[in-house]
Write a protein that holds these residues in place. Structure first.
Motif, PDB file in Angstrom:
ATOM      1  N   ASN A 186      -3.563  17.530   8.991  1.00 52.31           N
ATOM      2  CA  ASN A 186      -2.854  16.238   9.854  1.00 52.31           C
ATOM      3  C   ASN A 186      -1.687  15.672   8.792  1.00 52.31           C
ATOM      4  OD1 ASN A 186      -2.257  13.174  10.547  1.00 52.31           O
ATOM      5  ND2 ASN A 186      -3.723  13.789  12.154  1.00 52.31           N
ATOM      6  N   LEU A 187      -0.402  15.722   9.281  1.00 52.62           N
ATOM      7  CA  LEU A 187       0.693  15.290   8.681  1.00 52.62           C
ATOM      8  C   LEU A 187       0.392  14.035   7.830  1.00 52.62           C
ATOM      9  CD1 LEU A 187       3.238  15.709   7.420  1.00 52.62           C
ATOM     10  CD2 LEU A 187       4.533  15.045   9.457  1.00 52.62           C
ATOM     11  N   TRP A 188      -0.086  12.787   8.669  1.00 46.95           N
ATOM     12  CA  TRP A 188      -0.377  11.621   8.101  1.00 46.95           C
ATOM     13  C   TRP A 188      -1.039  11.818   6.728  1.00 46.95           C
ATOM     14  CZ3 TRP A 188       2.018   7.520   9.545  1.00 46.95           C
ATOM     15  CH2 TRP A 188       2.441   7.214  10.973  1.00 46.95           C
ATOM     16  N   ASP A 189      -2.076  12.472   6.542  1.00 45.78           N
ATOM     17  CA  ASP A 189      -2.807  12.425   5.218  1.00 45.78           C
ATOM     18  C   ASP A 189      -2.110  12.797   4.258  1.00 45.78           C
ATOM     19  OD1 ASP A 189      -5.207  11.911   6.426  1.00 45.78           O
ATOM     20  OD2 ASP A 189      -5.473  13.910   7.260  1.00 45.78           O
ATOM     21  N   TYR A 190      -0.937  13.779   4.486  1.00 38.77           N
ATOM     22  CA  TYR A 190      -0.009  14.071   3.231  1.00 38.77           C
ATOM     23  C   TYR A 190       0.959  12.816   3.081  1.00 38.77           C
ATOM     24  CZ  TYR A 190      -1.681  18.652   3.792  1.00 38.77           C
ATOM     25  OH  TYR A 190      -2.122  19.955   3.928  1.00 38.77           O
ATOM     26  N   VAL A 191       1.254  12.167   3.882  1.00 32.24           N
ATOM     27  CA  VAL A 191       2.369  11.097   3.827  1.00 32.24           C
ATOM     28  C   VAL A 191       1.510   9.898   3.036  1.00 32.24           C
ATOM     29  CG1 VAL A 191       3.875   9.562   4.821  1.00 32.24           C
ATOM     30  CG2 VAL A 191       3.613  11.875   5.378  1.00 32.24           C
ATOM     31  N   LEU A 192       0.483   9.140   3.653  1.00 35.13           N
ATOM     32  CA  LEU A 192      -0.138   8.062   3.045  1.00 35.13           C
ATOM     33  C   LEU A 192      -1.630   8.031   3.209  1.00 35.13           C
ATOM     34  CD1 LEU A 192       0.306   5.130   5.730  1.00 35.13           C
ATOM     35  CD2 LEU A 192       0.557   7.535   6.389  1.00 35.13           C
ATOM     36  N   ASP A 193      -2.338   7.163   2.611  1.00 33.18           N
ATOM     37  CA  ASP A 193      -3.583   6.867   2.382  1.00 33.18           C
ATOM     38  C   ASP A 193      -3.751   5.456   2.367  1.00 33.18           C
ATOM     39  OD1 ASP A 193      -4.166   6.484  -0.455  1.00 33.18           O
ATOM     40  OD2 ASP A 193      -3.141   8.172  -0.544  1.00 33.18           O
ATOM     41  N   ALA A 194      -5.131   5.018   2.753  1.00 31.06           N
ATOM     42  CA  ALA A 194      -5.510   3.523   2.495  1.00 31.06           C
ATOM     43  C   ALA A 194      -5.143   3.039   1.263  1.00 31.06           C
ATOM     44  CB  ALA A 194      -7.009   3.473   3.080  1.00 31.06           C
ATOM     45  N   LEU A 195      -5.647   3.436   0.164  1.00 31.71           N
ATOM     46  CA  LEU A 195      -5.268   2.850  -0.994  1.00 31.71           C
ATOM     47  C   LEU A 195      -3.778   2.595  -1.409  1.00 31.71           C
ATOM     48  CD1 LEU A 195      -7.790   4.852  -3.386  1.00 31.71           C
ATOM     49  CD2 LEU A 195      -7.931   2.414  -2.595  1.00 31.71           C
ATOM     50  N   LEU A 196      -3.008   3.506  -1.022  1.00 34.48           N
ATOM     51  CA  LEU A 196      -1.526   3.378  -1.118  1.00 34.48           C
ATOM     52  C   LEU A 196      -1.141   2.405  -0.408  1.00 34.48           C
ATOM     53  CD1 LEU A 196       1.013   4.250  -2.446  1.00 34.48           C
ATOM     54  CD2 LEU A 196       1.110   6.054  -0.956  1.00 34.48           C
ATOM     55  N   VAL A 197      -1.468   2.279   0.855  1.00 30.93           N
ATOM     56  CA  VAL A 197      -1.088   0.904   1.924  1.00 30.93           C
ATOM     57  C   VAL A 197      -1.536  -0.283   1.383  1.00 30.93           C
ATOM     58  CG1 VAL A 197      -1.278   0.220   4.045  1.00 30.93           C
ATOM     59  CG2 VAL A 197      -1.045   2.620   3.812  1.00 30.93           C
ATOM     60  N   ILE A 198      -2.627  -0.156   0.717  1.00 34.10           N
ATOM     61  CA  ILE A 198      -3.166  -1.507   0.196  1.00 34.10           C
ATOM     62  C   ILE A 198      -2.360  -1.995  -1.099  1.00 34.10           C
ATOM     63  CG2 ILE A 198      -5.067  -2.637  -0.957  1.00 34.10           C
ATOM     64  CD1 ILE A 198      -6.881  -1.102   0.841  1.00 34.10           C
ATOM     65  N   TYR A 199      -2.029  -0.943  -1.738  1.00 35.99           N
ATOM     66  CA  TYR A 199      -1.323  -1.311  -3.055  1.00 35.99           C
ATOM     67  C   TYR A 199      -0.115  -1.787  -2.775  1.00 35.99           C
ATOM     68  CZ  TYR A 199       1.309  -0.274  -7.317  1.00 35.99           C
ATOM     69  OH  TYR A 199       2.335  -0.435  -8.481  1.00 35.99           O
ATOM     70  N   SER A 200       0.649  -0.878  -1.826  1.00 36.20           N
ATOM     71  CA  SER A 200       1.932  -1.272  -1.317  1.00 36.20           C
ATOM     72  C   SER A 200       2.145  -2.807  -0.819  1.00 36.20           C
ATOM     73  CB  SER A 200       2.573  -0.433  -0.185  1.00 36.20           C
ATOM     74  OG  SER A 200       2.615   0.917  -0.862  1.00 36.20           O
ATOM     75  N   LEU A 201       1.067  -3.095   0.190  1.00 39.08           N
ATOM     76  CA  LEU A 201       0.985  -4.576   0.621  1.00 39.08           C
ATOM     77  C   LEU A 201       1.042  -5.398  -0.342  1.00 39.08           C
ATOM     78  CD1 LEU A 201       1.049  -6.364   2.979  1.00 39.08           C
ATOM     79  CD2 LEU A 201      -1.688  -5.837   3.177  1.00 39.08           C
ATOM     80  N   PHE A 202      -0.071  -5.542  -1.406  1.00 35.15           N
ATOM     81  CA  PHE A 202      -0.315  -6.204  -2.461  1.00 35.15           C
ATOM     82  C   PHE A 202       1.289  -6.265  -3.311  1.00 35.15           C
ATOM     83  CE2 PHE A 202      -0.779  -6.805  -7.063  1.00 35.15           C
ATOM     84  CZ  PHE A 202      -1.487  -7.863  -7.191  1.00 35.15           C
ATOM     85  N   MET A 203       1.973  -5.263  -3.531  1.00 36.93           N
ATOM     86  CA  MET A 203       3.189  -5.510  -4.436  1.00 36.93           C
ATOM     87  C   MET A 203       4.132  -6.183  -3.651  1.00 36.93           C
ATOM     88  SD  MET A 203       2.220  -4.281  -7.244  1.00 36.93           S
ATOM     89  CE  MET A 203       3.895  -4.362  -8.105  1.00 36.93           C
ATOM     90  N   LEU A 204       4.126  -5.844  -2.368  1.00 40.48           N
ATOM     91  CA  LEU A 204       5.453  -6.291  -1.512  1.00 40.48           C
ATOM     92  C   LEU A 204       5.086  -7.796  -1.348  1.00 40.48           C
ATOM     93  CD1 LEU A 204       7.775  -5.600   0.340  1.00 40.48           C
ATOM     94  CD2 LEU A 204       6.156  -5.584   2.297  1.00 40.48           C
ATOM     95  N   LEU A 205       3.872  -8.428  -1.140  1.00 42.97           N
ATOM     96  CA  LEU A 205       3.417  -9.804  -1.163  1.00 42.97           C
ATOM     97  C   LEU A 205       3.905 -10.345  -2.455  1.00 42.97           C
ATOM     98  CD1 LEU A 205       0.112  -9.815   0.757  1.00 42.97           C
ATOM     99  CD2 LEU A 205       2.452 -10.462   1.623  1.00 42.97           C
ATOM    100  N   LYS A 206       3.542  -9.858  -3.498  1.00 41.78           N
ATOM    101  CA  LYS A 206       4.087 -10.296  -4.865  1.00 41.78           C
ATOM    102  C   LYS A 206       5.131 -10.367  -5.310  1.00 41.78           C
ATOM    103  CE  LYS A 206       3.267  -9.116  -9.799  1.00 41.78           C
ATOM    104  NZ  LYS A 206       2.914  -7.794 -10.787  1.00 41.78           N
ATOM    105  N   HIS A 207       6.183  -9.447  -4.679  1.00 47.12           N
ATOM    106  CA  HIS A 207       7.594  -9.455  -4.758  1.00 47.12           C
ATOM    107  C   HIS A 207       8.032 -10.913  -4.042  1.00 47.12           C
ATOM    108  CE1 HIS A 207      11.656  -8.264  -5.099  1.00 47.12           C
ATOM    109  NE2 HIS A 207      11.742  -8.689  -3.829  1.00 47.12           N
ATOM    110  N   LEU A 208       7.549 -11.021  -2.992  1.00 45.83           N
ATOM    111  CA  LEU A 208       8.027 -12.087  -2.080  1.00 45.83           C
ATOM    112  C   LEU A 208       7.624 -13.446  -2.470  1.00 45.83           C
ATOM    113  CD1 LEU A 208       7.233 -10.545   1.564  1.00 45.83           C
ATOM    114  CD2 LEU A 208       9.308 -10.811   0.568  1.00 45.83           C
ATOM    115  N   ALA A 209       6.526 -13.364  -3.156  1.00 50.45           N
ATOM    116  CA  ALA A 209       5.968 -14.497  -3.784  1.00 50.45           C
ATOM    117  C   ALA A 209       6.953 -15.085  -4.872  1.00 50.45           C
ATOM    118  CB  ALA A 209       4.351 -14.522  -4.054  1.00 50.45           C
TER     119      ALA A 209
END
Length: 218
Positions: free
Chosen positions: A181-204
């Motif tokens: 599955n191509l999705w599994d090569y592009v992203l995973d749950a840990l990467l999404v969680i980390y990206s969300l945390f960093m995006l919220l941190k940047h906005l804050a």
């Protein structure tokens, strides 16, 4: 030697070992110079190679993480290289730390995670995870989605995100991971969680700076 060969040949254990090393570096690099950090990385790698009940410690780490995406592995490798290089890669480090390169990365993975995980969990009758399997007309949607992002990356000079997308797609066609599955090569749950945390941190941080500047004006 056999343990090292296992880590290098088993992509799952390899990805788990990368994550383990990155976590060790993250919690230690602030208090030591680059040379000492290399020693810490070597010790952490030796720990991952230790056998326990006929399995290396890296195997137990993998049981907690499962397979990481190619995007995650590339980011972990780059993080370890730059952490070990220290000031010797100042130009690359400054580019790597540029918000103009990272914000699109965070935005892409957060948006893609929102599109994938809630819907794939059964909130609707539509399962976007099936779009990652080749062989049906609907399977063209995900490649077109990634292509659209790639075009935007070229137009906006988002080099880091473009590199991640290209490498993930190439790895998919080379079957680097056991997943089809191509999705599994592009992203995973840990990467999404980390990206969300960093995006919220940047906005804050931006909101805090705006509020502080407004107080200084008045």
């Amino acid at each position: 030697m056999a343990a090292m060969q296992l880590i290098l040949t088993d992509i799952g254990i390899f990805s788990a070992t990368l994550l383990w090393l990155a976590m060790v570096v993250k919690f230690t690099r602030r208090w030591m110079p680059a040379t000492a950090l290399l020693v810490v990385m070597a010790v952490a790698l030796a720990v991952a190679l230790l056998p326990f009940n006929n399995l290396v410690i890296g195997s137990y780490i993998f049981s907690l993480t499962s397979y990481l995406s190619v995007s995650s592995m590339l980011l972990l490798v780059a993080y370890l290289i730059l952490s070990g290089a220290g000031d010797r890669c100042e130009l690359l480090s400054s580019y790597w730390g540029s918000p103009g390169q990272w914000l699109p990365v965070y935005g892409f993975f957060v948006l893609s995670g929102v599109l994938l995980y809630p819907l794939a969990a059964g909130l609707t009758l539509f399962d976007p995870y099936r779009l990652g399997f080749a062989g049906s007309p609907a399977s063209l949607i995900l490649p077109l989605y990634l292509l659209a992002w790639a075009v935007i990356c070229v137009l906006r000079a988002w080099t880091l995100l473009l590199l991640l997308l290209v490498c993930a797609v190439l790895a998919y066609y080379l079957k680097i991971l056991p997943s089809l599955n191509l999705w599994d090569y592009v992203l995973d749950a840990l990467l999404v969680i980390y990206s969300l945390f960093m995006l919220l941190k940047h906005l804050a941080c931006r909101m805090f700076k705006v509020q502080r500047s407004n107080k200084q004006v008045y």
